[in-house]
Enzyme design. Structure first.
Site, PDB file in Angstrom:
ATOM      1  N   ASP A  26      -2.273  -0.298   5.880  1.00 25.63           N
ATOM      2  CA  ASP A  26      -2.596   0.305   7.177  1.00 25.63           C
ATOM      3  C   ASP A  26      -4.079   0.509   7.426  1.00 25.63           C
ATOM      4  O   ASP A  26      -4.513   0.613   8.573  1.00 25.63           O
ATOM      5  CB  ASP A  26      -1.915   1.676   7.291  1.00 25.63           C
ATOM      6  CG  ASP A  26      -2.540   2.707   6.370  1.00 25.63           C
ATOM      7  OD1 ASP A  26      -2.599   2.452   5.146  1.00 25.63           O
ATOM      8  OD2 ASP A  26      -2.992   3.758   6.855  1.00 25.63           O
ATOM      9  N   ASP A  51      -0.229   5.229   0.850  1.00 25.57           N
ATOM     10  CA  ASP A  51      -0.485   6.173   1.943  1.00 25.57           C
ATOM     11  C   ASP A  51      -0.612   5.452   3.278  1.00 25.57           C
ATOM     12  O   ASP A  51      -1.379   4.497   3.418  1.00 25.57           O
ATOM     13  CB  ASP A  51      -1.772   6.943   1.676  1.00 25.57           C
ATOM     14  CG  ASP A  51      -1.672   7.851   0.471  1.00 25.57           C
ATOM     15  OD1 ASP A  51      -1.075   8.928   0.599  1.00 25.57           O
ATOM     16  OD2 ASP A  51      -2.189   7.473  -0.601  1.00 25.57           O
ATOM     17  N   ASP A 108       0.852  -1.173   0.000  1.00 26.91           N
ATOM     18  CA  ASP A 108       0.000   0.000   0.000  1.00 26.91           C
ATOM     19  C   ASP A 108       0.902   1.241   0.000  1.00 26.91           C
ATOM     20  O   ASP A 108       2.093   1.163   0.315  1.00 26.91           O
ATOM     21  CB  ASP A 108      -0.905  -0.044   1.236  1.00 26.91           C
ATOM     22  CG  ASP A 108      -1.726   1.199   1.418  1.00 26.91           C
ATOM     23  OD1 ASP A 108      -2.322   1.672   0.427  1.00 26.91           O
ATOM     24  OD2 ASP A 108      -1.773   1.719   2.552  1.00 26.91           O
TER      25      ASP A 108
END
Length: 245
Positions: free
Chosen positions: A194, A23, A21
């Site tokens: 996240d 961001d 991922d």
């Protein structure tokens, strides 16, 4: 209830594939989407890891591929827009068509953001998002507005944001699609993310013989391992490039 996950072991460049991922995982979250800083060191690290894993590294992001390219990440395999578009290093690429309902959502979202200080509209080729990190008091109204425009679209919650996007795909389907293609096929996927948007990716990685790594505060998750923040992620990735001692 506290959910504590162990630190991930080092992946095996001969057996594994890395899916990352963007961001909140590779880079810290920013107040504004365009405020993210991608360093030359990170870009170099990702390309070196791609070589180490013989091409089996890909970004899997909610951002559009074109936006990731603008950060200097062109040349890397990636799935963008939560799996609604993807591109491999050899030039293979595909994207789902843009639903007309997104144009109506965009019009409403722009008007909403213009009328509320701190609310940011993010336009995507296959989605439309409202960010309320700078205006937490607008969260309920933003979510209600997005919900009202979600007919025929997928309503996607995230960190201080709400989005409507193309339905039927997510980060898990993106990882599965890439794992069916060369050079990823036959290897074990490791996915680092996240957000709640990454949970489908963690589950897909586990189904395909790999595992997920949750980045950030502990929570109930489909991930098997955890790292504390993007600094820890980048340190973990850098360790993979250290020469054997």
């Amino acid at each position: 209830m506290t959910f504590t996950l162990p630190r991930p072991p080092a992946p095996d460049p001969l057996r594994d594939a890395l899916f990352l991922d963007f961001d909140g995982t590779l880079v810290p979250l920013a107040e504004r989407p365009e405020g993210v800083v991608v360093t030359s060191a990170l870009i170099d690290r990702l390309h070196r890891l791609t070589d180490l894993f013989d091409g089996r590294l890909a970004l899997v992001s909610g951002r559009a591929i074109a936006v990731l390219d603008e950060f200097g990440l062109s040349g890397l395999p990636m799935a963008g827009s939560h799996g609604a578009e993807w591109r491999l290093a050899d030039g293979q690429h595909d994207a789902l068509p843009r639903p007309a309902a997104l144009d109506d959502a965009k019009t409403a979202f722009v008007a909403f953001a213009d009328a509320r200080e701190g609310v940011l509209f993010e336009d995507k080729p296959l989605g439309a998002a409202l960010h309320f990190r700078l205006a937490p008091g607008a969260a309920d109204d933003a979510i209600a507005l997005a919900t009202s425009h979600a007919g025929g679209l997928h309503l996607q919650h995230g960190h201080a944001m709400i989005e409507v996007r193309v339905p039927g795909v997510h980060k898990g389907t993106a990882i599965a699609a890439m794992m069916a293609r060369t050079p990823f096929a036959g290897y074990n996927p490791l996915f680092l993310g996240d957000d709640v948007t990454d949970e489908d990716g963690f589950a897909a990685a586990a189904r395909l013989g790999g595992h997920g790594v949750l980045v950030g505060p502990s929570r109930q998750s489909n991930a098997t391992f955890a790292l504390s923040d993007p600094v820890a992620v980048n340190a973990w990735l850098a360790e993979l490039l250290e020469p054997a001692r």
